[in-house]
Design a protein around this motif. Structure first.
Motif, PDB file in Angstrom:
ATOM      1  N   LEU A   4       0.806  -1.198   0.000  1.00  0.00           N
ATOM      2  CA  LEU A   4       0.000   0.000   0.000  1.00  0.00           C
ATOM      3  C   LEU A   4       0.844   1.255   0.000  1.00  0.00           C
ATOM      4  CD1 LEU A   4      -2.789  -0.972   2.535  1.00  0.00           C
ATOM      5  CD2 LEU A   4      -3.039  -0.657   0.075  1.00  0.00           C
ATOM      6  N   GLY A   5       1.864   1.294   0.805  1.00  0.00           N
ATOM      7  CA  GLY A   5       2.689   2.498   0.884  1.00  0.00           C
ATOM      8  C   GLY A   5       3.960   2.351   0.094  1.00  0.00           C
ATOM      9  N   GLY A   6       4.601   3.456  -0.121  1.00  0.00           N
ATOM     10  CA  GLY A   6       5.882   3.441  -0.812  1.00  0.00           C
ATOM     11  C   GLY A   6       6.994   3.049   0.136  1.00  0.00           C
ATOM     12  N   PRO A   7       8.178   2.904  -0.382  1.00  0.00           N
ATOM     13  CA  PRO A   7       9.309   2.495   0.448  1.00  0.00           C
ATOM     14  C   PRO A   7       9.786   3.617   1.366  1.00  0.00           C
ATOM     15  CG  PRO A   7      10.075   3.077  -1.736  1.00  0.00           C
ATOM     16  CD  PRO A   7       8.574   3.138  -1.770  1.00  0.00           C
ATOM     17  N   HIS A   8      10.418   3.217   2.462  1.00  0.00           N
ATOM     18  CA  HIS A   8      11.078   4.199   3.320  1.00  0.00           C
ATOM     19  C   HIS A   8      12.337   4.652   2.604  1.00  0.00           C
ATOM     20  CE1 HIS A   8      12.948   6.252   6.589  1.00  0.00           C
ATOM     21  NE2 HIS A   8      13.943   5.388   6.633  1.00  0.00           N
ATOM     22  N   ARG A   9      12.511   5.930   2.499  1.00  0.00           N
ATOM     23  CA  ARG A   9      13.704   6.501   1.866  1.00  0.00           C
ATOM     24  C   ARG A   9      14.655   6.930   2.977  1.00  0.00           C
ATOM     25  NH1 ARG A   9      11.988   7.917  -3.505  1.00  0.00           N
ATOM     26  NH2 ARG A   9       9.743   7.794  -3.659  1.00  0.00           N
ATOM     27  N   THR A  10      15.871   6.422   2.929  1.00  0.00           N
ATOM     28  CA  THR A  10      16.827   6.760   3.982  1.00  0.00           C
ATOM     29  C   THR A  10      17.382   8.170   3.810  1.00  0.00           C
ATOM     30  OG1 THR A  10      18.605   5.713   2.734  1.00  0.00           O
ATOM     31  CG2 THR A  10      17.491   4.361   4.392  1.00  0.00           C
ATOM     32  N   ASP A  11      17.277   8.724   2.614  1.00  0.00           N
ATOM     33  CA  ASP A  11      17.744  10.082   2.340  1.00  0.00           C
ATOM     34  C   ASP A  11      16.544  11.024   2.384  1.00  0.00           C
ATOM     35  OD1 ASP A  11      18.883  12.423   1.439  1.00  0.00           O
ATOM     36  OD2 ASP A  11      19.299  11.682  -0.579  1.00  0.00           O
ATOM     37  N   PRO A  12      16.485  11.919   3.367  1.00  0.00           N
ATOM     38  CA  PRO A  12      15.332  12.809   3.465  1.00  0.00           C
ATOM     39  C   PRO A  12      15.162  13.690   2.230  1.00  0.00           C
ATOM     40  CG  PRO A  12      17.023  13.434   5.061  1.00  0.00           C
ATOM     41  CD  PRO A  12      17.454  12.150   4.431  1.00  0.00           C
ATOM     42  N   ARG A  13      16.269  14.006   1.566  1.00  0.00           N
ATOM     43  CA  ARG A  13      16.187  14.833   0.350  1.00  0.00           C
ATOM     44  C   ARG A  13      15.335  14.134  -0.715  1.00  0.00           C
ATOM     45  NH1 ARG A  13      19.148  19.195  -1.245  1.00  0.00           N
ATOM     46  NH2 ARG A  13      18.934  19.720  -3.434  1.00  0.00           N
ATOM     47  N   ALA A  14      15.447  12.817  -0.819  1.00  0.00           N
ATOM     48  CA  ALA A  14      14.666  12.071  -1.808  1.00  0.00           C
ATOM     49  C   ALA A  14      13.170  12.206  -1.548  1.00  0.00           C
ATOM     50  CB  ALA A  14      15.078  10.601  -1.811  1.00  0.00           C
ATOM     51  N   THR A  15      12.773  12.171  -0.292  1.00  0.00           N
ATOM     52  CA  THR A  15      11.362  12.345   0.057  1.00  0.00           C
ATOM     53  C   THR A  15      10.904  13.750  -0.306  1.00  0.00           C
ATOM     54  OG1 THR A  15      11.515  10.744   1.845  1.00  0.00           O
ATOM     55  CG2 THR A  15       9.683  12.302   1.944  1.00  0.00           C
ATOM     56  N   LEU A  16      11.711  14.742   0.057  1.00  0.00           N
ATOM     57  CA  LEU A  16      11.329  16.123  -0.234  1.00  0.00           C
ATOM     58  C   LEU A  16      11.319  16.394  -1.739  1.00  0.00           C
ATOM     59  CD1 LEU A  16      13.192  17.989   2.643  1.00  0.00           C
ATOM     60  CD2 LEU A  16      10.798  17.272   2.535  1.00  0.00           C
ATOM     61  N   GLU A  17      12.238  15.771  -2.484  1.00  0.00           N
ATOM     62  CA  GLU A  17      12.237  15.910  -3.948  1.00  0.00           C
ATOM     63  C   GLU A  17      10.943  15.358  -4.536  1.00  0.00           C
ATOM     64  OE1 GLU A  17      15.811  13.822  -5.067  1.00  0.00           O
ATOM     65  OE2 GLU A  17      16.991  15.673  -5.101  1.00  0.00           O
ATOM     66  N   MET A  18      10.488  14.217  -4.013  1.00  0.00           N
ATOM     67  CA  MET A  18       9.256  13.606  -4.498  1.00  0.00           C
ATOM     68  C   MET A  18       8.064  14.531  -4.243  1.00  0.00           C
ATOM     69  SD  MET A  18       7.416  10.085  -3.230  1.00  0.00           S
ATOM     70  CE  MET A  18       7.206  10.752  -1.580  1.00  0.00           C
ATOM     71  N   VAL A  19       7.994  15.103  -3.051  1.00  0.00           N
ATOM     72  CA  VAL A  19       6.895  16.007  -2.725  1.00  0.00           C
ATOM     73  C   VAL A  19       6.977  17.266  -3.582  1.00  0.00           C
ATOM     74  CG1 VAL A  19       5.830  17.389  -0.897  1.00  0.00           C
ATOM     75  CG2 VAL A  19       6.679  15.096  -0.388  1.00  0.00           C
ATOM     76  N   ARG A  20       8.158  17.836  -3.704  1.00  0.00           N
ATOM     77  CA  ARG A  20       8.354  19.048  -4.509  1.00  0.00           C
ATOM     78  C   ARG A  20       7.955  18.796  -5.960  1.00  0.00           C
ATOM     79  NH1 ARG A  20       7.590  23.862  -4.005  1.00  0.00           N
ATOM     80  NH2 ARG A  20       6.509  23.409  -5.866  1.00  0.00           N
ATOM     81  N   ALA A  21       8.337  17.645  -6.515  1.00  0.00           N
ATOM     82  CA  ALA A  21       7.984  17.302  -7.896  1.00  0.00           C
ATOM     83  C   ALA A  21       6.472  17.167  -8.049  1.00  0.00           C
ATOM     84  CB  ALA A  21       8.678  16.012  -8.322  1.00  0.00           C
ATOM     85  N   GLY A  22       5.830  16.565  -7.081  1.00  0.00           N
ATOM     86  CA  GLY A  22       4.381  16.422  -7.132  1.00  0.00           C
ATOM     87  C   GLY A  22       3.678  17.766  -7.120  1.00  0.00           C
ATOM     88  N   ILE A  23       4.090  18.640  -6.234  1.00  0.00           N
ATOM     89  CA  ILE A  23       3.482  19.972  -6.148  1.00  0.00           C
ATOM     90  C   ILE A  23       3.750  20.746  -7.437  1.00  0.00           C
ATOM     91  CG2 ILE A  23       3.546  22.188  -4.912  1.00  0.00           C
ATOM     92  CD1 ILE A  23       2.077  19.860  -3.421  1.00  0.00           C
ATOM     93  N   SER A  24       4.956  20.649  -7.962  1.00  0.00           N
ATOM     94  CA  SER A  24       5.287  21.325  -9.223  1.00  0.00           C
ATOM     95  C   SER A  24       4.445  20.812 -10.388  1.00  0.00           C
ATOM     96  CB  SER A  24       6.774  21.151  -9.550  1.00  0.00           C
ATOM     97  OG  SER A  24       7.559  21.827  -8.589  1.00  0.00           O
ATOM     98  N   ALA A  25       4.049  19.539 -10.302  1.00  0.00           N
ATOM     99  CA  ALA A  25       3.245  18.937 -11.374  1.00  0.00           C
ATOM    100  C   ALA A  25       1.749  19.199 -11.198  1.00  0.00           C
ATOM    101  CB  ALA A  25       3.508  17.437 -11.427  1.00  0.00           C
ATOM    102  N   GLY A  26       1.371  19.858 -10.111  1.00  0.00           N
ATOM    103  CA  GLY A  26      -0.026  20.211  -9.927  1.00  0.00           C
ATOM    104  C   GLY A  26      -0.741  19.544  -8.766  1.00  0.00           C
ATOM    105  N   ALA A  27      -0.051  18.704  -8.016  1.00  0.00           N
ATOM    106  CA  ALA A  27      -0.677  18.087  -6.841  1.00  0.00           C
ATOM    107  C   ALA A  27      -1.014  19.177  -5.815  1.00  0.00           C
ATOM    108  CB  ALA A  27       0.252  17.056  -6.211  1.00  0.00           C
ATOM    109  N   VAL A  28      -2.001  18.916  -5.002  1.00  0.00           N
ATOM    110  CA  VAL A  28      -2.395  19.884  -3.980  1.00  0.00           C
ATOM    111  C   VAL A  28      -2.125  19.364  -2.567  1.00  0.00           C
ATOM    112  CG1 VAL A  28      -4.089  21.050  -5.419  1.00  0.00           C
ATOM    113  CG2 VAL A  28      -4.788  19.098  -4.027  1.00  0.00           C
ATOM    114  N   GLY A  29      -1.477  18.219  -2.467  1.00  0.00           N
ATOM    115  CA  GLY A  29      -1.160  17.647  -1.171  1.00  0.00           C
ATOM    116  C   GLY A  29      -0.360  16.373  -1.337  1.00  0.00           C
TER     117      GLY A  29
END
Length: 65
Positions: A1-26
Protein backbone atom coordinates in the motif's frame (compact mmCIF):
# COMPACT_ATOMS: atom_id res chain seq x y z
CA UNK A 1 0.00 0.00 0.00
CA UNK A 2 2.69 2.50 0.88
CA UNK A 3 5.88 3.44 -0.81
CA UNK A 4 9.31 2.49 0.45
CA UNK A 5 11.08 4.20 3.32
CA UNK A 6 13.70 6.50 1.87
CA UNK A 7 16.83 6.76 3.98
CA UNK A 8 17.74 10.08 2.34
CA UNK A 9 15.33 12.81 3.46
CA UNK A 10 16.19 14.83 0.35
CA UNK A 11 14.67 12.07 -1.81
CA UNK A 12 11.36 12.35 0.06
CA UNK A 13 11.33 16.12 -0.23
CA UNK A 14 12.24 15.91 -3.95
CA UNK A 15 9.26 13.61 -4.50
CA UNK A 16 6.90 16.01 -2.73
CA UNK A 17 8.35 19.05 -4.51
CA UNK A 18 7.98 17.30 -7.90
CA UNK A 19 4.38 16.42 -7.13
CA UNK A 20 3.48 19.97 -6.15
CA UNK A 21 5.29 21.33 -9.22
CA UNK A 22 3.25 18.94 -11.37
CA UNK A 23 -0.03 20.21 -9.93
CA UNK A 24 -0.68 18.09 -6.84
CA UNK A 25 -2.40 19.88 -3.98
CA UNK A 26 -1.16 17.65 -1.17
CA UNK A 27 0.64 14.45 -0.25
CA UNK A 28 0.13 11.40 1.91
CA UNK A 29 3.35 10.54 3.71
CA UNK A 30 3.67 8.06 6.57
CA UNK A 31 6.83 6.09 7.20
CA UNK A 32 9.06 8.74 5.61
CA UNK A 33 7.97 11.05 8.42
CA UNK A 34 7.80 8.74 11.42
CA UNK A 35 11.02 6.90 10.49
CA UNK A 36 12.89 10.17 9.87
CA UNK A 37 15.59 11.08 12.37
CA UNK A 38 13.61 14.26 13.14
CA UNK A 39 9.94 13.47 12.41
CA UNK A 40 8.59 16.89 13.43
CA UNK A 41 11.07 18.70 11.21
CA UNK A 42 10.35 16.36 8.29
CA UNK A 43 6.62 17.01 8.67
CA UNK A 44 7.32 20.76 8.80
CA UNK A 45 9.48 20.60 5.66
CA UNK A 46 6.81 18.68 3.75
CA UNK A 47 4.11 21.09 4.94
CA UNK A 48 6.23 24.06 3.86
CA UNK A 49 6.54 22.63 0.35
CA UNK A 50 2.79 22.02 0.13
CA UNK A 51 1.44 25.11 1.85
CA UNK A 52 4.16 27.73 1.34
CA UNK A 53 5.55 26.49 -2.00
CA UNK A 54 9.12 26.60 -0.68
CA UNK A 55 12.01 25.33 -2.79
CA UNK A 56 13.76 22.04 -2.16
CA UNK A 57 16.74 23.87 -0.63
CA UNK A 58 14.46 25.88 1.66
CA UNK A 59 12.75 22.66 2.76
CA UNK A 60 16.14 21.05 3.41
CA UNK A 61 17.09 24.02 5.58
CA UNK A 62 14.11 23.22 7.82
CA UNK A 63 15.74 19.85 8.55
CA UNK A 64 19.01 21.45 9.67
CA UNK A 65 19.84 20.97 13.37
Amino acid sequence: LGGPHRTDPRATLEMVRAGISAGAVGATIGRNIWKASQPAKMAAAIAAIIHQNVTLNEAMAILAP
